[in-house]
Design an enzyme around this catalytic site. Structure first.
Site, short mmCIF file in Angstrom:
data_model
loop_
_atom_site.label_atom_id
_atom_site.label_comp_id
_atom_site.label_asym_id
_atom_site.label_seq_id
_atom_site.Cartn_x
_atom_site.Cartn_y
_atom_site.Cartn_z
N ARG A 137 -8.64 -1.93 -7.00
CA ARG A 137 -8.42 -0.77 -7.85
C ARG A 137 -9.12 -1.06 -9.18
O ARG A 137 -9.31 -2.20 -9.56
CB ARG A 137 -6.93 -0.54 -8.11
CG ARG A 137 -6.10 -0.32 -6.85
CD ARG A 137 -4.62 -0.20 -7.18
NE ARG A 137 -3.79 0.06 -5.99
CZ ARG A 137 -3.19 -0.88 -5.28
NH1 ARG A 137 -3.31 -2.17 -5.62
NH2 ARG A 137 -2.47 -0.56 -4.22
N LYS A 152 -0.18 -3.52 -7.85
CA LYS A 152 0.94 -2.68 -8.25
C LYS A 152 2.26 -3.44 -8.10
O LYS A 152 2.42 -4.22 -7.17
CB LYS A 152 0.98 -1.40 -7.41
CG LYS A 152 -0.12 -0.40 -7.75
CD LYS A 152 0.07 0.88 -6.96
CE LYS A 152 -0.95 1.94 -7.36
NZ LYS A 152 -0.76 3.20 -6.61
N HIS A 197 -12.49 4.33 -7.00
CA HIS A 197 -11.65 4.45 -5.80
C HIS A 197 -12.47 4.81 -4.57
O HIS A 197 -12.07 4.48 -3.44
CB HIS A 197 -10.55 5.49 -6.04
CG HIS A 197 -9.22 5.05 -5.51
ND1 HIS A 197 -8.52 3.99 -6.03
CD2 HIS A 197 -8.47 5.51 -4.47
CE1 HIS A 197 -7.39 3.82 -5.35
NE2 HIS A 197 -7.34 4.72 -4.40
N ARG A 240 -13.37 1.60 -3.17
CA ARG A 240 -12.20 1.02 -2.49
C ARG A 240 -12.07 1.64 -1.09
O ARG A 240 -11.83 0.93 -0.10
CB ARG A 240 -10.95 1.26 -3.33
CG ARG A 240 -9.64 0.72 -2.75
CD ARG A 240 -8.56 0.83 -3.83
NE ARG A 240 -7.22 0.77 -3.30
CZ ARG A 240 -6.52 -0.34 -3.07
NH1 ARG A 240 -7.07 -1.52 -3.29
NH2 ARG A 240 -5.28 -0.29 -2.62
N HIS A 284 -1.53 -2.74 -0.08
CA HIS A 284 -0.64 -1.61 0.22
C HIS A 284 0.75 -2.13 0.60
O HIS A 284 0.86 -3.03 1.43
CB HIS A 284 -1.18 -0.78 1.37
CG HIS A 284 -2.30 0.13 0.99
ND1 HIS A 284 -3.16 0.69 1.92
CD2 HIS A 284 -2.71 0.59 -0.22
CE1 HIS A 284 -4.04 1.45 1.30
NE2 HIS A 284 -3.79 1.42 0.01
N TYR A 341 -7.20 5.27 7.12
CA TYR A 341 -8.58 4.85 7.34
C TYR A 341 -8.94 4.83 8.82
O TYR A 341 -10.13 4.83 9.17
CB TYR A 341 -8.82 3.48 6.71
CG TYR A 341 -8.68 3.49 5.21
CD1 TYR A 341 -9.65 4.08 4.41
CD2 TYR A 341 -7.56 2.96 4.59
CE1 TYR A 341 -9.51 4.14 3.03
CE2 TYR A 341 -7.41 3.00 3.21
CZ TYR A 341 -8.39 3.59 2.44
OH TYR A 341 -8.25 3.65 1.08
#
Length: 309
Positions: A153, A177, A248, A251, A274, A283
């Site tokens: 990110r 995150k 992004h 990414r 994730h 994806y």
């Protein structure tokens, strides 16, 4: 209500360990709701108390967001923000009910991630892999190469420090995150190019004081997330990429290309950081579309018209 919003922001930082950008988004969402309540007469005496807010108010706010053209994904994020806010207020004993409890997210068609085709990405990488002795050019190339090689990110890239790198072991430590750390392998070419970038940075004496951030601005300060965006947009534009040209997108490109070349969903999930496997499974749709295209091109019966069948 303003005081409660500020307290919620501090709670997000201290206990939920949310990033500054996440707290900023939550705070803006809540202030937007507060402004709506005042505009709609929800605070007749000038004081907006959370306990007075009901389901009707929340639904009215959601309808206003939809009518003014707010994207479905953004509306759903705002609903989630408000729900979390009232959940916090209930825990603190400020309110006795959550008016967002029965408000469901809006339905929307799931969009596939935008990514750069591999042939175009290969051409861009070949151009960027040519080393430069000029700091800004070398930094800009490394920003794009790292985003594509590691699937970071932009906030993660901007927060990398010199201590994040293990060039001998060819890995980089990333803080994602929720303050979750993960290790990502570095390709041999990427590790070698990072060494060259650091040499150029040292030679030009860009670093200011004890600044140990990996990517710096031309003035020797930490490169901001906005700076990362500007660099990527410029590089992708020069490569002829149309539509979205953001960090992004790189990414998404990283994840899509891995999946197309046989990487497992679980492995891509770990590399992307994730929390949920469901976030990574989108994806697989691009991979399936690629398989369909190859199948329709290669299968001898794919080109038969209806009459021939």
């Amino acid at each position: 209500m303003t005081d409660y919003i500020e307290r919620f922001g501090r709670y997000m930082e201290a206990e939920r360990r949310s990033s500054a950008s996440t707290v900023d988004i939550y705070t803006r969402d809540l202030r937007g709701f507060e402004a709506y309540m005042r505009e709609s007469g929800g605070a007749p005496d000038g004081m907006l108390e959370p306990e007075t807010i009901g389901l009707k108010d929340v639904r009215g706010w959601v309808m206003r967001e939809v009518e003014t053209g707010t994207a479905v994904g953004s509306v759903n994020r705002k609903i989630s923000t408000l729900r979390s806010f009232f959940r916090y207020l209930m825990r603190e004993g400020v309110v006795t009910k959550n008016p967002v409890h029965d408000v469901k997210a809006l339905r929307s068609g799931r969009r596939l991630p935008v990514f750069v085709e591999q042939s175009r990405m290969d051409r861009l990488v070949r151009v960027l892999e040519e080393p430069s002795e000029e700091f800004a050019a070398e930094r800009d190339a490394m920003v794009v190469l790292m985003l594509y090689a590691c699937g970071l990110r932009r906030s993660e890239l901007a927060s990398l420090t010199l201590e994040s790198l293990d060039l001998a072991g060819r890995t980089v430590r990333v803080m994602g995150k929720g303050a979750k750390e993960r290790q990502i392998p570095l390709l041999p070419d990427t590790a070698s190019r990072l060494e060259h970038y650091l040499t150029v940075r040292a030679q030009e004496k860009i670093c200011e004081g004890d600044e140990n951030c990996l990517f710096l601005s031309n003035k020797g300060k930490r490169l901001s997330a906005t700076g990362v965006y500007t660099i990527v947009r410029g590089c992708l534009s020069s490569a002829g990429v149309q539509g979205k040209r953001s960090p992004h997108v790189l990414r998404h490109t990283f994840a899509t290309h891995l999946m197309q070349h046989g990487a497992s969903v679980r492995m891509v999930q770990q590399l992307l950081g994730h929390a949920s496997l469901a976030a990574t499974q989108i994806y697989t749709h691009n991979t399936i579309e690629s398989l369909k295209e190859t199948y329709n091109h290669a299968h001898p019966r794919a080109h038969l018209n209806t009459k021939e069948k």
